[in-house]
Design a protein around this motif. Structure first.
Motif, PDB file in Angstrom:
ATOM      1  N   ASP A 165     -62.945  17.308   3.993  1.00 48.01           N
ATOM      2  CA  ASP A 165     -64.164  17.576   4.761  1.00 48.01           C
ATOM      3  C   ASP A 165     -63.874  18.053   6.184  1.00 48.01           C
ATOM      4  O   ASP A 165     -64.798  18.442   6.900  1.00 48.01           O
ATOM      5  N   TYR A 166     -62.592  18.010   6.589  1.00 49.04           N
ATOM      6  CA  TYR A 166     -62.244  18.361   7.965  1.00 49.04           C
ATOM      7  C   TYR A 166     -61.333  19.584   8.082  1.00 49.04           C
ATOM      8  O   TYR A 166     -60.855  19.895   9.168  1.00 49.04           O
ATOM      9  N   VAL A 167     -61.096  20.259   6.973  1.00 52.48           N
ATOM     10  CA  VAL A 167     -60.125  21.368   7.005  1.00 52.48           C
ATOM     11  C   VAL A 167     -60.732  22.704   7.439  1.00 52.48           C
ATOM     12  O   VAL A 167     -60.045  23.718   7.453  1.00 52.48           O
ATOM     13  N   ASP A 168     -61.996  22.692   7.852  1.00 54.99           N
ATOM     14  CA  ASP A 168     -62.653  23.944   8.239  1.00 54.99           C
ATOM     15  C   ASP A 168     -62.519  24.270   9.722  1.00 54.99           C
ATOM     16  O   ASP A 168     -62.976  25.326  10.173  1.00 54.99           O
ATOM     17  N   THR A 169     -61.888  23.378  10.498  1.00 56.64           N
ATOM     18  CA  THR A 169     -61.680  23.654  11.921  1.00 56.64           C
ATOM     19  C   THR A 169     -60.224  23.372  12.297  1.00 56.64           C
ATOM     20  O   THR A 169     -59.553  22.559  11.663  1.00 56.64           O
ATOM     21  N   PHE A 170     -59.760  24.042  13.360  1.00 57.33           N
ATOM     22  CA  PHE A 170     -58.400  23.795  13.837  1.00 57.33           C
ATOM     23  C   PHE A 170     -58.263  22.364  14.347  1.00 57.33           C
ATOM     24  O   PHE A 170     -57.231  21.719  14.162  1.00 57.33           O
ATOM     25  N   GLN A 171     -59.329  21.847  14.977  1.00 53.93           N
ATOM     26  CA  GLN A 171     -59.291  20.469  15.460  1.00 53.93           C
ATOM     27  C   GLN A 171     -59.149  19.492  14.292  1.00 53.93           C
ATOM     28  O   GLN A 171     -58.414  18.497  14.380  1.00 53.93           O
ATOM     29  N   GLY A 172     -59.870  19.792  13.216  1.00 54.34           N
ATOM     30  CA  GLY A 172     -59.773  18.944  12.029  1.00 54.34           C
ATOM     31  C   GLY A 172     -58.380  18.971  11.425  1.00 54.34           C
ATOM     32  O   GLY A 172     -57.832  17.930  11.036  1.00 54.34           O
ATOM     33  N   ILE A 173     -57.784  20.152  11.369  1.00 58.93           N
ATOM     34  CA  ILE A 173     -56.420  20.289  10.851  1.00 58.93           C
ATOM     35  C   ILE A 173     -55.447  19.472  11.697  1.00 58.93           C
ATOM     36  O   ILE A 173     -54.593  18.750  11.166  1.00 58.93           O
ATOM     37  N   ASN A 174     -55.581  19.555  13.024  1.00 60.77           N
ATOM     38  CA  ASN A 174     -54.699  18.798  13.917  1.00 60.77           C
ATOM     39  C   ASN A 174     -54.882  17.293  13.736  1.00 60.77           C
ATOM     40  O   ASN A 174     -53.908  16.531  13.732  1.00 60.77           O
ATOM     41  N   MET A 175     -56.129  16.857  13.565  1.00 61.86           N
ATOM     42  CA  MET A 175     -56.400  15.442  13.335  1.00 61.86           C
ATOM     43  C   MET A 175     -55.740  14.968  12.039  1.00 61.86           C
ATOM     44  O   MET A 175     -55.139  13.893  11.981  1.00 61.86           O
ATOM     45  N   LEU A 176     -55.813  15.796  11.007  1.00 64.22           N
ATOM     46  CA  LEU A 176     -55.219  15.431   9.716  1.00 64.22           C
ATOM     47  C   LEU A 176     -53.702  15.415   9.780  1.00 64.22           C
ATOM     48  O   LEU A 176     -53.048  14.606   9.114  1.00 64.22           O
ATOM     49  N   ARG A 177     -53.120  16.290  10.608  1.00 61.55           N
ATOM     50  CA  ARG A 177     -51.666  16.255  10.824  1.00 61.55           C
ATOM     51  C   ARG A 177     -51.256  14.916  11.437  1.00 61.55           C
ATOM     52  O   ARG A 177     -50.260  14.311  11.048  1.00 61.55           O
TER      53      ARG A 177
END
Length: 198
Positions: A174-186
């Motif tokens: 649910d968070y892979v649609d933004t760069f911020q979400g990608i960074n959070m998931l990393r």
């Protein structure tokens, strides 16, 4: 049990091979240390890279019948940037699209386009421009990292779809649609990798 493990590693290699087609690393150095295979990149051309990767995959396929082999791949940020600027070819995207089996609406979210545009890309076999390529690469580098932390595609798929209390009851997907979400998931994956889940 051994066959399942071998199948998971081969499945992982299929993803990484498809990922290579997108990142297109320009350099290669192959090193064998006992049962550990590492693929890194120095100053060779793309043909050498592809040849080296195929040699590693062939060797891996033979050795997994007899022993466990750990696979580790690395990619250069500069290679990823250059690939985004060049745009991702449709055939390379389609390899990942087929492997991951995400619905069109999710791919549309990941790339930052409408579902209708996503359908048009698939139907008309369109290459991805720089903006779409950059968003796709951001997602794929996350998946490559998830594979290295979680071990195989099945675990990555479960992680992507698990509704986690630490993510406010939502799933990573649910968070892979933004760069911020990608960074959070990393960061989330790094905590898993280091055992720091507090």
């Amino acid at each position: 049990m051994k066959d399942k493990s071998s199948h998971k590693e081969k499945s992982k290699l299929l993803f990484l091979e498809a990922f290579d087609g997108i990142i297109q690393p320009k350099t290669v150095a192959v090193e064998e240390q006992a049962s550990v295979y590492q693929v890194g990149y120095s100053t060779k051309n793309i043909a050498a890279t592809i040849a080296a990767r195929k040699a590693v995959i062939t060797s891996f396929a033979k050795k997994t019948r007899d022993k466990d082999v750990h696979i580790q791949f690395s990619y250069s940020d500069l290679d990823a940037i250059e690939s985004a600027r060049s745009g991702i070819k449709f055939n390379n995207f389609k390899n990942i699209y087929d492997l991951m089996k995400l619905p069109n609406n999710k791919w549309a979210e990941i790339i930052g386009i409408s579902e209708r545009t996503m359908q048009s890309i698939i139907k008309e076999r369109k290459n991805l421009d720089q903006n779409k390529s950059e968003k796709l690469l951001s997602f794929l580098t996350l998946i490559e990292y998830a594979l290295s932390v979680l071990g195989n595609e099945k675990n990555v798929d479960e992680w992507l779809n698990y509704k986690s209390p630490s993510l406010q009851g939502k799933a990573p997907i649910d968070y892979v649609d933004t760069f911020q979400g990608i960074n959070m998931l990393r960061e989330h994956l790094f905590k898993i990798e280091t055992g720091n889940l507090v």
